[in-house]
Design a protein around this motif. Structure first.
Motif, PDB file in Angstrom:
ATOM      1  N   ARG A  90       0.818  -1.219   0.000  1.00 39.06           N
ATOM      2  CA  ARG A  90       0.000   0.000   0.000  1.00 39.06           C
ATOM      3  C   ARG A  90       0.848   1.263   0.000  1.00 39.06           C
ATOM      4  O   ARG A  90       0.463   2.279  -0.576  1.00 39.06           O
ATOM      5  CB  ARG A  90      -0.930   0.008   1.217  1.00 39.06           C
ATOM      6  CG  ARG A  90      -2.063  -0.977   1.113  1.00 39.06           C
ATOM      7  CD  ARG A  90      -3.128  -0.659   2.179  1.00 39.06           C
ATOM      8  NE  ARG A  90      -4.142  -1.694   2.222  1.00 39.06           N
ATOM      9  CZ  ARG A  90      -4.081  -2.757   3.006  1.00 39.06           C
ATOM     10  NH1 ARG A  90      -3.057  -2.941   3.808  1.00 39.06           N
ATOM     11  NH2 ARG A  90      -5.054  -3.643   2.994  1.00 39.06           N
ATOM     12  N   THR A  94       0.444   4.197  -2.673  1.00 37.16           N
ATOM     13  CA  THR A  94       0.137   5.609  -2.408  1.00 37.16           C
ATOM     14  C   THR A  94       1.288   6.515  -2.860  1.00 37.16           C
ATOM     15  O   THR A  94       1.054   7.613  -3.373  1.00 37.16           O
ATOM     16  CB  THR A  94      -0.189   5.870  -0.929  1.00 37.16           C
ATOM     17  OG1 THR A  94       0.887   5.378  -0.129  1.00 37.16           O
ATOM     18  CG2 THR A  94      -1.466   5.197  -0.517  1.00 37.16           C
ATOM     19  N   HIS A  98       0.971   9.601  -5.668  1.00 39.57           N
ATOM     20  CA  HIS A  98       1.432  10.970  -5.430  1.00 39.57           C
ATOM     21  C   HIS A  98       2.341  11.481  -6.533  1.00 39.57           C
ATOM     22  O   HIS A  98       2.332  12.666  -6.843  1.00 39.57           O
ATOM     23  CB  HIS A  98       2.155  11.063  -4.077  1.00 39.57           C
ATOM     24  CG  HIS A  98       1.210  11.109  -2.923  1.00 39.57           C
ATOM     25  ND1 HIS A  98       1.202  10.156  -1.915  1.00 39.57           N
ATOM     26  CD2 HIS A  98       0.217  11.976  -2.621  1.00 39.57           C
ATOM     27  CE1 HIS A  98       0.248  10.444  -1.054  1.00 39.57           C
ATOM     28  NE2 HIS A  98      -0.361  11.537  -1.449  1.00 39.57           N
TER      29      HIS A  98
END
Ligand code: 4NP
Length: 163
Positions: A90, A94, A98
């Protein structure tokens, strides 16, 4: 040609393993001319290094050769070139969201979503653990690789035959 990029943190353990396992599956299925495979890290610490010795040994025990791979950090061009950008955990996921151009975010997927029958969502980082961790990484990657190939066939290759 469908381009698949596996991504982890260092590009020396999990994503090179995924590159090796998925490449072997694609070759076995006779799809090497249709699917291109690479891997990268979100970090640059290991740029130019071969995969971790422990990852290479665990992979070799199952018939996968990772020795020719070299680590690299993901670059902006990757988000444009690759159709599937596949994150191991994860945090990788993420981090990729970004840094990706907003219009490319939908290409980013968590690898184990392709193995919905597994009870885990992430390929755990084996770097600071023992050899069991590397075998576990291989188990998860082998399962998800089959699911990923099913998805590519369904979304891209089978459709193309019908058109
Ligand atoms: P990977 O494992 O992300 O699966 O390649 C790691 C490799 C190196 C480091 C962390 C995780 N490191 O901190 O150097």
């Amino acid at each position: 040609m469908i381009n698949v990029l596996f991504v982890c943190l260092g590009n020396i353990c999990r994503s090179p393993t995924a590159e090796g396992v998925f490449s072997a599956l694609v070759e076995k299925e006779g799809l090497s001319q249709s699917i291109r495979i690479d891997s990268a890290g979100t970090g640059a610490w290991h740029t130019g290094s071969p995969p971790d010795d422990r990852a290479q040994a665990a992979a070799k025990a199952r018939g996968y050769d990772l020795s020719l791979q070299r680590a690299r950090k993901i670059i902006d061009t990757d988000f444009h070139i690759f159709h599937y950008i596949v994150a191991m955990d994860r945090k990788n996921y993420t981090d990729l969201l970004h840094i990706a151009p907003p219009e490319m975010r939908s290409k980013i997927q968590l690898f184990l979503t392709f193995a919905p029958n597994l009870s885990v969502a992430e390929v755990p980082d084996p770097y600071y653990g023992g050899p069991d961790g590397f075998a576990r990484v291989l188990d998860l990657i082998e399962s998800a690789s089959r699911g990923l190939l099913r998805d590519i066939r369904r979304q891209h290759l089978d459709n193309n035959k019908e058109n």
